[in-house]
Scaffold this active site. Structure first.
Site, mmCIF file in Angstrom:
data_model
loop_
_atom_site.group_PDB
_atom_site.id
_atom_site.type_symbol
_atom_site.label_atom_id
_atom_site.label_comp_id
_atom_site.label_asym_id
_atom_site.label_seq_id
_atom_site.Cartn_x
_atom_site.Cartn_y
_atom_site.Cartn_z
ATOM 1 N N LYS A 173 11.691 6.192 -4.452
ATOM 2 C CA LYS A 173 11.691 5.031 -5.380
ATOM 3 C C LYS A 173 10.851 3.940 -4.675
ATOM 4 O O LYS A 173 11.472 3.176 -3.301
ATOM 5 C CB LYS A 173 13.409 4.151 -5.014
ATOM 6 C CG LYS A 173 13.060 3.840 -6.447
ATOM 7 C CD LYS A 173 12.599 2.524 -6.472
ATOM 8 C CE LYS A 173 13.143 1.154 -5.828
ATOM 9 N NZ LYS A 173 12.231 -0.194 -6.370
ATOM 10 N N GLU A 214 14.733 1.619 9.010
ATOM 11 C CA GLU A 214 13.639 1.160 9.405
ATOM 12 C C GLU A 214 13.358 -0.737 8.986
ATOM 13 O O GLU A 214 12.939 -0.715 7.754
ATOM 14 C CB GLU A 214 11.682 2.207 9.426
ATOM 15 C CG GLU A 214 12.026 2.853 9.680
ATOM 16 C CD GLU A 214 12.610 2.577 11.421
ATOM 17 O OE1 GLU A 214 11.655 2.162 12.125
ATOM 18 O OE2 GLU A 214 11.503 4.188 11.856
ATOM 19 N N CYS A 263 5.325 -5.068 9.968
ATOM 20 C CA CYS A 263 6.791 -5.436 10.415
ATOM 21 C C CYS A 263 6.395 -5.568 11.914
ATOM 22 O O CYS A 263 7.416 -6.779 12.536
ATOM 23 C CB CYS A 263 7.732 -3.958 10.057
ATOM 24 S SG CYS A 263 6.655 -3.223 10.548
ATOM 25 N N GLU A 278 11.683 -14.435 9.969
ATOM 26 C CA GLU A 278 10.803 -13.202 9.643
ATOM 27 C C GLU A 278 9.863 -13.801 8.693
ATOM 28 O O GLU A 278 10.585 -13.665 7.112
ATOM 29 C CB GLU A 278 11.433 -11.773 9.352
ATOM 30 C CG GLU A 278 9.873 -10.960 8.962
ATOM 31 C CD GLU A 278 10.904 -10.119 8.448
ATOM 32 O OE1 GLU A 278 10.771 -9.490 8.163
ATOM 33 O OE2 GLU A 278 9.494 -8.326 9.370
HETATM 34 P P1 NAD Z 1 13.157 -4.852 0.480
HETATM 35 O O1 NAD Z 1 13.946 -5.068 1.439
HETATM 36 O O2 NAD Z 1 13.436 -6.191 0.028
HETATM 37 O O3 NAD Z 1 12.993 -3.510 -0.587
HETATM 38 C C1 NAD Z 1 12.586 -2.208 0.227
HETATM 39 C C2 NAD Z 1 12.575 -1.361 -0.722
HETATM 40 O O4 NAD Z 1 14.185 -1.065 -1.296
HETATM 41 C C3 NAD Z 1 12.097 -1.617 -2.721
HETATM 42 O O5 NAD Z 1 11.781 -0.275 -3.118
HETATM 43 C C4 NAD Z 1 13.313 -1.991 -2.948
HETATM 44 O O6 NAD Z 1 12.591 -2.115 -4.173
HETATM 45 C C5 NAD Z 1 14.792 -1.778 -2.523
HETATM 46 N N1 NAD Z 1 15.966 -2.229 -2.491
HETATM 47 C C6 NAD Z 1 15.744 -3.348 -2.102
HETATM 48 N N2 NAD Z 1 17.812 -3.136 -2.773
HETATM 49 C C7 NAD Z 1 18.344 -2.967 -2.810
HETATM 50 C C8 NAD Z 1 19.082 -2.193 -3.408
HETATM 51 N N3 NAD Z 1 20.447 -3.023 -3.218
HETATM 52 N N4 NAD Z 1 19.676 -0.438 -2.624
HETATM 53 C C9 NAD Z 1 18.782 0.508 -2.255
HETATM 54 N N5 NAD Z 1 17.424 0.060 -2.555
HETATM 55 C C10 NAD Z 1 16.932 -1.610 -2.885
HETATM 56 O O7 NAD Z 1 12.243 -5.193 1.636
HETATM 57 P P2 NAD Z 1 10.392 -5.694 1.067
HETATM 58 O O8 NAD Z 1 10.308 -6.479 0.363
HETATM 59 O O9 NAD Z 1 9.969 -4.295 0.129
HETATM 60 O O10 NAD Z 1 9.546 -5.535 2.848
HETATM 61 C C11 NAD Z 1 9.205 -6.089 3.783
HETATM 62 C C12 NAD Z 1 9.977 -5.709 4.507
HETATM 63 O O11 NAD Z 1 10.457 -4.906 5.021
HETATM 64 C C13 NAD Z 1 10.255 -6.900 5.581
HETATM 65 O O12 NAD Z 1 11.446 -6.878 6.410
HETATM 66 C C14 NAD Z 1 9.399 -5.671 6.566
HETATM 67 O O13 NAD Z 1 9.998 -6.376 7.738
HETATM 68 C C15 NAD Z 1 9.979 -4.875 6.434
HETATM 69 N N6 NAD Z 1 9.430 -3.207 7.470
HETATM 70 C C16 NAD Z 1 9.933 -2.348 8.274
HETATM 71 C C17 NAD Z 1 9.947 -1.645 8.877
HETATM 72 C C18 NAD Z 1 10.097 -1.085 9.777
HETATM 73 O O14 NAD Z 1 9.415 0.531 10.368
HETATM 74 N N7 NAD Z 1 10.738 -1.410 10.705
HETATM 75 C C19 NAD Z 1 7.511 -1.187 8.408
HETATM 76 C C20 NAD Z 1 7.893 -2.322 7.240
HETATM 77 C C21 NAD Z 1 8.444 -3.072 6.559
#
Ligand code: NAD
Length: 513
Positions: free
Chosen positions: A198, A273, A307, A405
């Site tokens: 997804k 992550e 990230c 962040e």
């Molecule tokens: P997000 O948490 O908004 O979304 C990530 C994914 O989760 C998307 O596909 C979204 O549709 C899905 N999602 C959202 N709500 C959900 C739910 N209730 N149930 C299941 N899935 C759900 O994050 P984002 O804004 O897309 O990405 C940015 C974030 O990702 C930042 O906080 C960044 O630091 C983090 N990130 C972490 C790493 C790591 O390896 N630690 C790597 C890249 C990004």
């Protein structure tokens, strides 16, 4: 594959102008059991071009019914299909072919990724190469995989029977989408699982390319399934699906917390992550030129949507003024431009909602720190999600721009006097993903590295990563580490098999007199 019906691009006269990539699909669909399909209810959502913020394509909006359909296909491929039963060498060959195809299609991949996400094209190309490398790495790892055997001479042999677990649910964010998908797809599939991916709703374009790549590489039907849609609908249905025993999630910490709670009744394997607010600590004895260059790249590459960005720079007082002056001057020279242009160093942020969030932190920063570079849109970019690389100095640790962040091209610089103070400042956030340490004192570098609360530490370097090392954060930055063998540990079950070689070794109950 229906998605070969294409939109026609509208070529402009200026070779440098922003325009739609050629041969875009008519719409973005799910890919389930080897077929591109629309949502069961026909619902779609708009996908925006981050340069114009206009809708450029519609994507299928998945719901529970679509997730059910995808999980059923993945489950069938797991229980009846050849993939989990193939020899590691046979799976490895398919994975190497996937890596070859990703490499040969790198330019196209990068073009689509850059257009959809606003990432500068040169950086999107680097991410495409990394995606190929992820597949190659796990292709090699599964044939080199050794499992433990424990012997008790004359009595017992015990061995570990490693097996794939089933259908893995993979939920990914919008920053470097294709590369982050490869990071989960490669080990999940290598280990013999089947998957439902997804991708993030802001950037669904490149994920559709996996289907053609996997088909051509010979991945059996049903092993890879893709459901697009919103997190609260498609993502949530995957998390709550009883036939999905594993969820690997990358995204925000708050979403990770929610997924943890939602998965709890199903007792799933979870890998998280999450977000970061990583410190870069610059001591007075550091190579200042290298530290400035690396910390500029560390927060402004990938548009700051990284990230592991070193978004808090802690600088020792003796060199603080010089560092801030050099840093601000260099930040002002960072080239903001259209994502497809090769000279661009910072492109457009992914989405207007994210742009608003980042700009609200820029405004807040003006009240919390001293603005020394940026602070607005860059000159000449009156529309789209462009933010000038922004630097705040003298930021106190209580400031929200120090603690939260931002995930954009915005950095906070804070002075410190002693090693103890540097460490206390570094650890003074809820996050613990990465840390960067700049010093030429060997003892200090290791002592700080070992004491800093971060899953990953880089000494006198940026975040180049050996794929064999663990990847992951501590505190609010994640739970569980992937990377190298640890990814295979997450995607497999290690069953213990005990074999008796001698007398059956237990007291006899109910013995006849
Ligand atoms: P997000 O948490 O908004 O979304 C990530 C994914 O989760 C998307 O596909 C979204 O549709 C899905 N999602 C959202 N709500 C959900 C739910 N209730 N149930 C299941 N899935 C759900 O994050 P984002 O804004 O897309 O990405 C940015 C974030 O990702 C930042 O906080 C960044 O630091 C983090 N990130 C972490 C790493 C790591 O390896 N630690 C790597 C890249 C990004």
């Amino acid at each position: 594959m229906n998605s070969l019906e294409t939109q026609t691009s509208t070529p402009g006269t200026d070779a440098d102008a922003h325009r739609l990539p050629e041969d875009l699909p008519q719409s973005i669909q799910h890919y389930i059991d080897g077929q591109f399909v629309d949502s069961a209810d026909g619902d779609t959502f708009d996908v925006l071009d981050p340069v114009t913020n206009e809708t450029y394509i519609q994507a299928a909006s998945g719901k529970a019914a679509d997730v059910d359909h995808a999980v059923a296909a993945a489950r069938r491929a797991f229980t009846e299909g050849p993939w989990p039963r193939m020899l590691p060498r046979e799976r490895s060959r398919v994975l190497h072919r996937i890596a070859d195809l990703v490499e040969t299609r790198g330019d196209r991949l990068a073009e689509l990724e850059s257009f959809d996400s606003g990432l500068p094209i040169t950086q999107a190309l680097g991410q495409a190469r990394r995606a190929a490398e992820n597949f190659r790495f796990f292709a090699d790892l599964i044939v080199a995989q050794a499992d433990d055997v424990y012997k008790v001479p004359g009595r017992q042999v015990n061995y570990v029977n490693r097996k794939p677990i089933g259908v893995a649910g993979l939920i990914t964010p919008w920053n470097t989408p294709f590369m982050l998908e490869s990071w989960k797809l490669a080990p999940a599939i290598a280990a013999g699982n089947t998957v439902v991916l997804k991708p993030a709703e802001f950037t669904p374009l490149s994920a559709g390319l996996w289907a053609g790549i996997f088909e051509e590489a010979g991945l059996p039907q049903g092993v890879f399934n893709l459901v697009n849609g919103f997190g609260e609908q498609a993502g949530d249905a995957l998390v709550k699906h009883p036939e999905v025993p594993l969820i690997s999630f990358t995204g925000e910490s708050a979403t990770g917390q929610l997924i943890f709670a939602n998965a709890a009744p199903y007792l799933k394997g979870l890998s998280m992550e999450l977000g970061g607010k990583s410190p870069a600590i610059v001591f007075a004895d550091a190579d200042l030129e290298a530290a400035v260059n690396a910390t500029i790249f560390g927060v402004f590459s990938l548009n700051g949507e990284r990230c592991t960005a070193g978004s808090r720079i802690l600088v020792q007082r003796e060199v603080y003024d010089e560092f801030v002056e050099r840093y601000a001057a260099q930040a002002k020279r960072v080239k903001v431009g259209l994502p497809h242009q090769k000279t661009t160093e910072v492109g457009a942020l992914v989405h207007p909602e994210h742009y608003e969030k980042v700009m609200s932190y820029v405004e807040l920063g003006k009240t919390e720190g001293r603005l020394v570079a940026g602070g607005d849109r860059p000159e000449g970019f009156e529309t789209g999600n462009f933010v000038a690389p922004t630097v705040f100095a003298d930021v106190p640790p209580t400031a929200r721009i120090f603690q939260e962040e931002i995930f954009g091209p915005v950095v906070a610089i804070t002075p410190f006097d002693t090693e103890e103070e540097a460490l206390a400042l570094a650890n003074d956030t809820r996050y613990g993903l990465a840390a960067y340490i700049w010093t030429n004192d060997l003892k200090r570098s290791h002592n700080i590295a070992q004491a800093v609360e971060a899953g990953m530490v880089w000494l006198n370097s940026n975040n180049v990563r050996d794929l064999r090392t663990p990847f992951g954060g501590v505190k609010a930055s994640g739970l569980g580490h992937e990377g190298g063998y640890r990814s295979l540990d997450f995607y497999t079950d290690q069953q213990a098999v005990h074999i008796n070689l001698g007398e059956v070794h237990n007291p006899v109950f109910g013995k006849a007199d």
